[in-house]
Design an enzyme around this catalytic site. Structure first.
Site, PDB file in Angstrom:
ATOM      1  N   ASP A 189       0.814  -1.233   0.000  1.00 23.50           N
ATOM      2  CA  ASP A 189       0.000   0.000   0.000  1.00 23.50           C
ATOM      3  C   ASP A 189       0.846   1.280   0.000  1.00 23.50           C
ATOM      4  O   ASP A 189       1.437   1.645   1.028  1.00 23.50           O
ATOM      5  CB  ASP A 189      -0.928   0.046   1.217  1.00 23.50           C
ATOM      6  CG  ASP A 189      -1.859  -1.165   1.321  1.00 23.50           C
ATOM      7  OD1 ASP A 189      -1.394  -2.301   1.094  1.00 23.50           O
ATOM      8  OD2 ASP A 189      -3.032  -0.974   1.662  1.00 23.50           O
ATOM      9  N   HIS A 208      -6.543  -8.386  -0.230  1.00 15.63           N
ATOM     10  CA  HIS A 208      -6.654  -7.182   0.594  1.00 15.63           C
ATOM     11  C   HIS A 208      -7.617  -7.473   1.733  1.00 15.63           C
ATOM     12  O   HIS A 208      -8.836  -7.501   1.527  1.00 15.63           O
ATOM     13  CB  HIS A 208      -7.158  -6.034  -0.288  1.00 15.63           C
ATOM     14  CG  HIS A 208      -7.014  -4.695   0.333  1.00 15.63           C
ATOM     15  ND1 HIS A 208      -5.832  -4.011   0.335  1.00 15.63           N
ATOM     16  CD2 HIS A 208      -7.889  -3.912   1.003  1.00 15.63           C
ATOM     17  CE1 HIS A 208      -5.996  -2.860   0.954  1.00 15.63           C
ATOM     18  NE2 HIS A 208      -7.236  -2.787   1.386  1.00 15.63           N
ATOM     19  N   HIS A 223      -3.431  -4.232   3.066  1.00 12.36           N
ATOM     20  CA  HIS A 223      -4.458  -3.560   3.869  1.00 12.36           C
ATOM     21  C   HIS A 223      -4.044  -3.290   5.311  1.00 12.36           C
ATOM     22  O   HIS A 223      -4.393  -2.246   5.839  1.00 12.36           O
ATOM     23  CB  HIS A 223      -5.786  -4.331   3.863  1.00 12.36           C
ATOM     24  CG  HIS A 223      -6.838  -3.740   4.771  1.00 12.36           C
ATOM     25  ND1 HIS A 223      -7.467  -2.545   4.484  1.00 12.36           N
ATOM     26  CD2 HIS A 223      -7.364  -4.161   5.946  1.00 12.36           C
ATOM     27  CE1 HIS A 223      -8.346  -2.277   5.452  1.00 12.36           C
ATOM     28  NE2 HIS A 223      -8.297  -3.227   6.355  1.00 12.36           N
ATOM     29  N   HIS A 276     -10.362   1.440   0.117  1.00 11.62           N
ATOM     30  CA  HIS A 276     -10.271   2.901  -0.071  1.00 11.62           C
ATOM     31  C   HIS A 276     -10.391   3.330  -1.534  1.00 11.62           C
ATOM     32  O   HIS A 276     -10.223   4.519  -1.835  1.00 11.62           O
ATOM     33  CB  HIS A 276      -8.953   3.429   0.493  1.00 11.62           C
ATOM     34  CG  HIS A 276      -8.937   3.486   2.002  1.00 11.62           C
ATOM     35  ND1 HIS A 276      -9.744   4.347   2.717  1.00 11.62           N
ATOM     36  CD2 HIS A 276      -8.243   2.770   2.910  1.00 11.62           C
ATOM     37  CE1 HIS A 276      -9.535   4.171   4.014  1.00 11.62           C
ATOM     38  NE2 HIS A 276      -8.628   3.207   4.160  1.00 11.62           N
ATOM     39  N   GLU A 286      -4.207   1.932  -2.977  1.00  5.07           N
ATOM     40  CA  GLU A 286      -5.493   2.406  -2.437  1.00  5.07           C
ATOM     41  C   GLU A 286      -5.342   3.632  -1.536  1.00  5.07           C
ATOM     42  O   GLU A 286      -6.307   4.326  -1.276  1.00  5.07           O
ATOM     43  CB  GLU A 286      -6.208   1.289  -1.662  1.00  5.07           C
ATOM     44  CG  GLU A 286      -5.525   0.933  -0.358  1.00  5.07           C
ATOM     45  CD  GLU A 286      -6.472   0.351   0.687  1.00  5.07           C
ATOM     46  OE1 GLU A 286      -7.654   0.189   0.404  1.00  5.07           O
ATOM     47  OE2 GLU A 286      -5.995   0.062   1.802  1.00  5.07           O
ATOM     48  N   ASN A 287      -4.119   3.890  -1.032  1.00  2.00           N
ATOM     49  CA  ASN A 287      -3.893   5.041  -0.143  1.00  2.00           C
ATOM     50  C   ASN A 287      -2.961   6.076  -0.771  1.00  2.00           C
ATOM     51  O   ASN A 287      -2.393   6.906  -0.065  1.00  2.00           O
ATOM     52  CB  ASN A 287      -3.266   4.575   1.177  1.00  2.00           C
ATOM     53  CG  ASN A 287      -4.017   3.453   1.839  1.00  2.00           C
ATOM     54  OD1 ASN A 287      -3.537   2.318   1.887  1.00  2.00           O
ATOM     55  ND2 ASN A 287      -5.199   3.736   2.334  1.00  2.00           N
ATOM     56  N   HIS A 314      -1.024  -2.831   6.501  1.00  2.00           N
ATOM     57  CA  HIS A 314       0.044  -1.829   6.478  1.00  2.00           C
ATOM     58  C   HIS A 314       1.263  -2.173   7.330  1.00  2.00           C
ATOM     59  O   HIS A 314       2.125  -1.309   7.529  1.00  2.00           O
ATOM     60  CB  HIS A 314      -0.481  -0.440   6.904  1.00  2.00           C
ATOM     61  CG  HIS A 314      -1.414   0.179   5.903  1.00  2.00           C
ATOM     62  ND1 HIS A 314      -1.761   1.500   5.932  1.00  2.00           N
ATOM     63  CD2 HIS A 314      -2.068  -0.353   4.843  1.00  2.00           C
ATOM     64  CE1 HIS A 314      -2.601   1.769   4.945  1.00  2.00           C
ATOM     65  NE2 HIS A 314      -2.807   0.649   4.280  1.00  2.00           N
TER      66      HIS A 314
HETATM   67 FE   LIG Z   1      -4.196   0.348   2.730  1.00  2.00          FE
HETATM   68 FE   LIG Z   2      -7.365  -1.237   2.833  1.00  2.00          FE
END
Ligand SMILES: [Fe+2]
Ligand SMILES: [Fe+2]
Length: 270
Positions: free
Chosen positions: A8, A156, A181, A68, A39-40, A183
């Site tokens: 991520d 994820h 997801h 996200h 996604e981030n 992290h």
């Molecule tokens: Fe994430």
């Molecule tokens: Fe996520």
């Protein structure tokens, strides 16, 4: 064949870290294909069309996402622009394949790295997450259509158990099942008995002086008082977290897998 999968990418700090390190990583590791979860990528929440294109320009071939994905609304028409246009860059930005019917976009991509066909499958878990379709049966259905032998799965998900379950479920059918997801990189990097590389979470490429990317004071206040808080992305102690998978392009089975954590300026290790 060597594949670099980047966890991520979190906000500008994560993108800057990538810009600084990806060219050298690709060369030193002799990487044939780069995939990243994005996604981030936009301030910690979602991704915009211009950031997607910025990441493609860095040499990332396919971007996966997760819960996200829709945080920045302008990504919806961008993702929709890939409908009927299989060669547009937007087609290489995925959302999880097991989203409900009618969700925009695609959860699956097939391309070529040099002469080698490959596929990327993006799935999202259901444990402690939003109501998606069953990722296990969706994976079965999609794998029936795939021509490529080299297949990377971004699982994820929140729960370690659900990610491990997917690893075992797809062992021998895909090249790698890599979790995103949560992290935080996990120390369970291995090749499962039938030849699928696995790691529960790749870890984020972003600021670790934080609580999973967000300024730690804000998240702590939430835990301590249960009061709502406006999340702000953190900036300090940026690490690049990734996994390098080496595989036989003929069979798609993994032959080596390595967890990669590149520290930023602080030089601290995770
Ligand atoms: Fe994430
Ligand atoms: Fe996520």
């Amino acid at each position: 064949m060597r594949i670099l999968f980047i966890g991520d990418i979190f906000g500008r700090p994560g993108r800057t870290m990538l810009r600084q390190h990806l060219p050298e990583l690709r060369e030193v590791r002799r990487v044939d294909l780069v995939i990243a979860n994005a996604e981030n990528a936009a301030g910690g929440f979602g991704i915009t069309p211009s950031i997607a294109e910025e990441l493609f320009d860095l040499g990332i071939s396919v971007l996966t996402t997760g819960n996200h994905v829709w945080d920045k609304r302008e990504i919806v028409p961008y993702i929709q622009s890939a409908d009927g246009n299989p060669h547009s860059p937007a087609r290489r930005l995925l959302r999880p394949a097991n989203y409900p019917a009618g969700a925009p976009g695609f959860g699956f991509y097939e391309g070529r790295a040099g002469d080698v066909p490959y596929a990327v499958l993006n799935l999202q878990g259901r444990v402690f997450m939003g109501g998606n379709d069953d990722p296990f049966h969706v994976a079965d259905a999609l794998l029936k259509q795939v021509q490529a032998k080299v297949i990377l799965v971004d699982m994820h998900a929140e729960a370690t158990s659900e990610k491990v379950a997917m690893g075992w479920y797809l062992d021998g059918r895909v090249t790698a099942v890599l979790g995103t997801h949560t992290h935080i990189p996990t120390a369970d990097t291995r090749i499962l008995p039938q030849g699928t590389a696995y790691q529960t979470d790749v870890g984020m490429t972003g600021p670790y002086d934080s609580i999973i990317g967000i300024q730690k004071e804000l998240v702590l206040q939430r835990f301590l008082t249960n009061m709502p808080a406006r999340w702000e992305a953190a900036t300090g102690d940026v690490h690049l977290c990734a996994v390098v998978v080496e595989c036989d392009p003929g069979t798609g089975r993994a032959t080596a897998v390595e967890r990669l954590i590149v520290p930023g300026h602080s030089g601290q290790t995770l």
